[in-house]
Design a protein around this motif. Structure first.
Motif, PDB file in Angstrom:
ATOM      1  N   GLN A  42       0.834  -1.203   0.000  1.00  0.00           N
ATOM      2  CA  GLN A  42       0.000   0.000   0.000  1.00  0.00           C
ATOM      3  C   GLN A  42       0.869   1.253   0.000  1.00  0.00           C
ATOM      4  O   GLN A  42       0.609   2.200  -0.743  1.00  0.00           O
ATOM      5  N   ALA A  43       1.910   1.272   0.813  1.00  0.00           N
ATOM      6  CA  ALA A  43       2.832   2.415   0.851  1.00  0.00           C
ATOM      7  C   ALA A  43       3.503   2.594  -0.515  1.00  0.00           C
ATOM      8  O   ALA A  43       3.675   3.720  -0.993  1.00  0.00           O
ATOM      9  N   ASP A  44       3.863   1.495  -1.142  1.00  0.00           N
ATOM     10  CA  ASP A  44       4.460   1.521  -2.476  1.00  0.00           C
ATOM     11  C   ASP A  44       3.489   2.111  -3.496  1.00  0.00           C
ATOM     12  O   ASP A  44       3.861   2.943  -4.317  1.00  0.00           O
ATOM     13  N   ALA A  45       2.224   1.721  -3.415  1.00  0.00           N
ATOM     14  CA  ALA A  45       1.203   2.241  -4.340  1.00  0.00           C
ATOM     15  C   ALA A  45       0.949   3.726  -4.115  1.00  0.00           C
ATOM     16  O   ALA A  45       0.681   4.463  -5.068  1.00  0.00           O
ATOM     17  N   GLU A  46       1.043   4.170  -2.867  1.00  0.00           N
ATOM     18  CA  GLU A  46       0.813   5.579  -2.546  1.00  0.00           C
ATOM     19  C   GLU A  46       2.004   6.467  -2.891  1.00  0.00           C
ATOM     20  O   GLU A  46       1.857   7.682  -3.005  1.00  0.00           O
ATOM     21  N   LEU A  50       8.966   6.599  -5.233  1.00  0.00           N
ATOM     22  CA  LEU A  50       9.887   5.997  -4.272  1.00  0.00           C
ATOM     23  C   LEU A  50       9.951   4.488  -4.484  1.00  0.00           C
ATOM     24  O   LEU A  50      11.033   3.893  -4.527  1.00  0.00           O
ATOM     25  N   GLY A  51       8.795   3.877  -4.644  1.00  0.00           N
ATOM     26  CA  GLY A  51       8.743   2.431  -4.854  1.00  0.00           C
ATOM     27  C   GLY A  51       9.495   1.981  -6.091  1.00  0.00           C
ATOM     28  O   GLY A  51      10.051   0.879  -6.123  1.00  0.00           O
ATOM     29  N   ASP A  52       9.551   2.835  -7.100  1.00  0.00           N
ATOM     30  CA  ASP A  52      10.285   2.494  -8.323  1.00  0.00           C
ATOM     31  C   ASP A  52      11.780   2.365  -8.082  1.00  0.00           C
ATOM     32  O   ASP A  52      12.487   1.788  -8.904  1.00  0.00           O
TER      33      ASP A  52
END
Length: 90
Positions: A42-46, A50-52
Motif C-alpha cells: 500500500q505504501a508503495d502504491a501511494e 519511491l517504490g520504483d
C-alpha cells in the motif's frame, strides 16, 4: 559483502517509513510476514516514485498464511524482478 539492516521499532510500525528505509539502505533481501508486506504494498502504491527505486530481489514470507491473490498489485508494478518465497507451513 552483504550486511544486516535491523529495523527500528517505530519504523516497523509505519509502512511509509519502512519503504523509505528499504530504499535508503538498498535492501535486496527481506524476511516479512504477509500482513506487513500487504501494508508495504500500500505504501508503495501511494508513493510510486519511491517504490520504483526499490532494489528488492527476494522477499521470504513466514509467520502466517500468504494470500497469493493479494500479490497481483505487486506483480503489476514490479513484474518479476523480485522473487517471492512462501515459507509458511511444514
Amino acid at each position: 559483502g552483504g550486511r544486516l539492516v535491523v529495523v527500528p521499532f517505530t519504523v516497523s510500525r509505519s509502512p511509509a517509513d519502512f519503504l523509505n528505509l528499504l530504499v535508503e539502505e538498498r535492501v535486496t533481501h527481506l524476511s516479512q510476514t504477509p500482513s506487513a508486506f500487504y501494508q508495504l504494498m500500500q505504501a508503495d502504491a501511494e508513493n510510486p516514485a519511491l517504490g520504483d527505486t526499490l532494489v528488492l530481489r527476494e522477499v521470504v514470507f513466514g509467520g502466517e498464511a500468504l494470500d497469493l491473490g493479494r500479490l497481483t498489485a505487486w506483480y503489476a508494478r514490479h513484474g518479476e524482478r523480485t522473487r517471492l518465497v512462501n515459507m509458511y507451513g511444514i
